[in-house]
Every structure is written in structure tokens, then in C-alpha cells.
Design an enzyme around this catalytic site. Sequence first.
Site, PDB file in Angstrom:
ATOM      1  N   GLY A   1       0.806  -1.222   0.000  1.00  0.00           N
ATOM      2  CA  GLY A   1       0.000   0.000   0.000  1.00  0.00           C
ATOM      3  C   GLY A   1       0.842   1.278   0.000  1.00  0.00           C
ATOM      4  O   GLY A   1       0.323   2.363   0.245  1.00  0.00           O
TER       5      GLY A   1
ATOM      6  N   GLU B   1      -5.307 -10.134  -6.795  1.00  0.00           N
ATOM      7  CA  GLU B   1      -6.103  -9.134  -6.084  1.00  0.00           C
ATOM      8  C   GLU B   1      -7.020  -8.387  -7.058  1.00  0.00           C
ATOM      9  O   GLU B   1      -6.596  -8.034  -8.163  1.00  0.00           O
ATOM     10  CB  GLU B   1      -5.188  -8.152  -5.363  1.00  0.00           C
ATOM     11  CG  GLU B   1      -4.297  -8.851  -4.329  1.00  0.00           C
ATOM     12  CD  GLU B   1      -3.549  -7.889  -3.419  1.00  0.00           C
ATOM     13  OE1 GLU B   1      -3.280  -8.279  -2.272  1.00  0.00           O
ATOM     14  OE2 GLU B   1      -3.224  -6.764  -3.856  1.00  0.00           O
TER      15      GLU B   1
ATOM     16  N   ARG C   1       3.689 -15.058  -3.689  1.00  0.00           N
ATOM     17  CA  ARG C   1       4.249 -15.551  -2.423  1.00  0.00           C
ATOM     18  C   ARG C   1       3.111 -15.948  -1.505  1.00  0.00           C
ATOM     19  O   ARG C   1       1.949 -15.782  -1.848  1.00  0.00           O
ATOM     20  CB  ARG C   1       5.062 -14.434  -1.770  1.00  0.00           C
ATOM     21  CG  ARG C   1       4.214 -13.185  -1.636  1.00  0.00           C
ATOM     22  CD  ARG C   1       4.799 -12.129  -0.780  1.00  0.00           C
ATOM     23  NE  ARG C   1       4.170 -10.848  -0.951  1.00  0.00           N
ATOM     24  CZ  ARG C   1       3.026 -10.466  -0.425  1.00  0.00           C
ATOM     25  NH1 ARG C   1       2.343 -11.309   0.347  1.00  0.00           N
ATOM     26  NH2 ARG C   1       2.525  -9.279  -0.643  1.00  0.00           N
TER      27      ARG C   1
ATOM     28  N   ARG D   1      -5.333  -8.724  12.354  1.00  0.00           N
ATOM     29  CA  ARG D   1      -3.885  -8.506  12.453  1.00  0.00           C
ATOM     30  C   ARG D   1      -3.603  -7.736  13.730  1.00  0.00           C
ATOM     31  O   ARG D   1      -4.098  -6.618  13.914  1.00  0.00           O
ATOM     32  CB  ARG D   1      -3.373  -7.691  11.271  1.00  0.00           C
ATOM     33  CG  ARG D   1      -3.508  -8.402   9.955  1.00  0.00           C
ATOM     34  CD  ARG D   1      -2.684  -7.694   8.896  1.00  0.00           C
ATOM     35  NE  ARG D   1      -2.981  -8.234   7.584  1.00  0.00           N
ATOM     36  CZ  ARG D   1      -2.213  -8.062   6.524  1.00  0.00           C
ATOM     37  NH1 ARG D   1      -1.104  -7.351   6.627  1.00  0.00           N
ATOM     38  NH2 ARG D   1      -2.555  -8.581   5.366  1.00  0.00           N
TER      39      ARG D   1
ATOM     40  N   GLU E   1      -4.013   4.321 -12.766  1.00  0.00           N
ATOM     41  CA  GLU E   1      -5.265   3.570 -12.756  1.00  0.00           C
ATOM     42  C   GLU E   1      -6.393   4.540 -12.500  1.00  0.00           C
ATOM     43  O   GLU E   1      -6.207   5.543 -11.801  1.00  0.00           O
ATOM     44  CB  GLU E   1      -5.248   2.531 -11.628  1.00  0.00           C
ATOM     45  CG  GLU E   1      -5.050   1.113 -12.087  1.00  0.00           C
ATOM     46  CD  GLU E   1      -4.915   0.125 -10.935  1.00  0.00           C
ATOM     47  OE1 GLU E   1      -4.259  -0.882 -11.124  1.00  0.00           O
ATOM     48  OE2 GLU E   1      -5.469   0.389  -9.852  1.00  0.00           O
TER      49      GLU E   1
END
Length: 462
Positions: free
Chosen positions: A170, A280, A297, A343, A205
Amino acid sequence: MTTELKTLNTLLVANRGEIALRILRACRTLGIEAVVAYSEADRESLPAMLADEAICIGPADARRSYLSAPAIISAALVTGCDAIHPGYGFLSEDDAFADAVRAHGLTFIGPPADVLDKFASKAEVRRLLAEHGLPTVPGSGLLADEEQALAEAALIGYPVLLKPSAGGGGKGMRMVRSPRELAAVLPICRSEARAAFGDDSLYLEKWLEDNRHVEVQVAVDKYGHGVHLWERDCSIQRRHQKILEESPSPAMSAAGRKELAERAIKAVVAAGYENVGTLEFLVDGEGNAYFIEINCRIQVEHPITEMLTGIDLVATQIRIAAGEPLGFTQEDVPQRGHAIEFRINAEDPAHDFRPGAGTIERFNAPGGPGVRFDSHAYVGYDVPPYYDSLLGKLIVWAPTREGAIARGHAALSELLVEGVTTNIAIHRALLRSEPFLSGKFTTNLLDRIGSAAFLAAAERPG
Ligand code: ADP
């Protein structure tokens, strides 16, 4: 799928924290010895203590330890390893590292170097997967200069998002509303990207205002046999970084999620992907999914998929890299019940989520049915200030979303961390918030009102 892996004997874990511990656990179930590579700051860490063997690879500065290919490869050779697992972050998607590992006769646990190289540039991968049938957010290729950037932005239509092509986590993205703003931030973004990723290429984008982040887990063996492992919804974010993930996505219909997952696996197999990976997507209000990037990964949020499918993704990743066929088919991948991951970061919500360091003085990990806690924390552990603030992941599972939320409440109330400040309060607040409970939220939920204001509102009675 629980049989031992005979082709690898000893694996070097070239990472730290909870993921190093997770890899160690996979090695144990596969009958592989694990050597943990640690920096001087991680000498007393749980993975280093629990490993079959531990080896120091350099100082706290990651550039001279976890990011040093020579230090890691020589540690693997000295300790007689035949494979290296890079975890996530650090060198996990570095094709030059994967190639050097192979050149030393070792197995890199991840996609081969040429596959990593092919999927490295986010701008390139957008083009590649669009060719294989995935819709992408309207956008540009790599931007050569200001003139081209302005022309591309005019075609796409403002607002646009300027993104580093080598980016991740991010970081370094800028939303831009006008040509003037674009011209002003272009050089800043370039130098930030160069500093953060060693690569200053940028692309554009279209900015999607109200979107959800939905991603599809895939696994593809060396023989072109691939399956998807359904989707994860990672729309609860703070500044474009995920903090809570769940599966299935509350925003998608059964037909929608099946179609997305099937399109994703078909496209990556056709594009030549190999090993575990994640595609994603941003999903708009009408349920249209647009591809944004692939992660080559294991992901931080992989455990929620493991809870729903019963498949050990880290073991799968190791088996594929060792050359084994997948050994299961799409029909063997269920999506059972509902899972949520919280998290737990060592950071301070009262001070703009500043990363925290210090000694853990009291600690209790939650337990009970449907509760999993992946963490390297223990009483007396000195959380070092040098790395990512992730202290652990609380994962809850139940047959329904409501059940998972109830287990989330219970587990969070058992989770005790004293000595370092954590973001546990934000998870408690989320579980009580109307948008989260209704499942109707987009990636800007926390940033729109500000995380601090969100917390304060949750604490007000009534
Ligand atoms: P990174 O690789 O740095 O994590 P991503 O491309 O995966 O970057 O995007 C991270 C997050 O940023 C997304 O989950 C979403 O919240 C936001 N984002 C990315 N692209 C767009 C877009 N085109 N419009 C609006 N938000 C976006």
C-alpha cells in the site's frame, strides 16, 4: 497430503516473526529439519529458539541481514540446507535472489526466477492477465514522462491513482484530481518509488471511489495443474493496508465468487504462473471485479483460507517447489464456514498508529474451538523497533459469519498483551460497528472518518 516430503532434508527459513514460526511448523509436519536465519535483533526470538538450528545472518539492519542474498545463501550452505523459504516481504518476490538460490544448487520455495520476473511489473501483469481474459481497472502502461502521464490521465478521466509498478504494502500510491496536481506529484512519486522499491517506474489507474478488495488464492504445480482456493475479502484497511480479512466475502454472491475464482485460476495457468499466489481485485458496487495485482508468495492472511479449505498452504508451497504434483483437484477444495483474521500490530492507535517497541510484560493467547493464534510473542519478548509491526494474527472460524463474529469477540477479550501498545481496540470497535456487522463497507471505511474518530465513536455509550 500429510505424508512426509522425501526430496528435501533441511530448509533455511529466511524470515522472522510469525511467518518464520509458521514455516517452521510446516517443516515439522513434512519431516524437514528447519534452520532459522536471524538478525542480531532477533537472537531471542521464538522462531530462533524453537528451530532445529539457528544461524545469525547479520545486524538488525534488514539490508545487511534479511535482505542480504549473500548472507542468506552462505548461511544455507554452511548449515547444509537444500532449500530456502523467504516468507513474505524481504526477498520473497526477488527474481535475482531466486536465481542465485538455484545457481547454488538450492531450492527456492516460491515461483522459479523466470516466473517471478514475468510477474514482477504491476503494469506489465495488468496487460498480461487482461490478454488472458481478466478485466482490469482502466489504466495505463508505464509512464515515460509528464507529457505521456497527462495524456493517459485525460483518456482515463480524473480522479486517477498514480502507482509504483514495483510497489507493495500500500506504499507510494497517490490519488490525483487534476492535471496540475498530476504534474506536481509525478516527480515526488518517482523519487519515493525509487527510495522504497529501487525502481521508479509508475503507471496510472482510474480511481475507484467505493470499492472492496477481494482476492483469489491459487496454487499451480510445475505440471500446469492449478486450483483456486476461493476468495478472501480484505476491505478493512487503514491507509491501503489490510488490518482485518475474512472469507467468504460478505459482498459476493455464491455465483459471483465461483465465477471470479474460476476466471482467476484459468487466467494465471494460461499466463504461465507457478506455485501459490494471490490475485487481487477491486470490486465495485455492482459486483464487477477488476484485477489490480498478483502476489507471488504466501500472504499474511493465508490462514483464513486454510481454515475454510483444510489445506496447509505453506506445506503446499514447499511441495510444489520441490517438484511434487499438486495431489488434489478443484473438487477437493471446499469453502466451509466463515473465518476472520485480525492482524495484531504493535502500534499505537492514540498516536496515529505509530509502530511500538518494548518488552512484552504480560501475555495471553486466546483459545477454544475455532480459534487459532499465529504469533511469535511471549512474556519477556523485546519487540524490536526495526521491522514490520505485526505481532501476531488472531484467526477465528465458525460455521456462519455471525458465529465467527461471536468467536471474534470472545477471543479478543481473552487476548492480553501488556508492555507494548497494540491495535486490539480497533478490532473490538470494528466488531461492534454497524458497517462491519452488516457486511456493507468499502476499503475507505476507516480512512473516511479517520481511525481515531472511529475508535472514539465506538467507545461512546449508546
Ligand atoms: P499494494 O501492492 O501497494 O498493496 P494494491 O494495488 O494492492 O497496492 O492496492 C492496495 C489498496 O489500495 C487496495 O486494496 C485498495 O484499497 C487501494 N486501491 C488500489 N487501486 C485502487 C484504485 N484504482 N482505486 C481506488 N483504490 C485503489
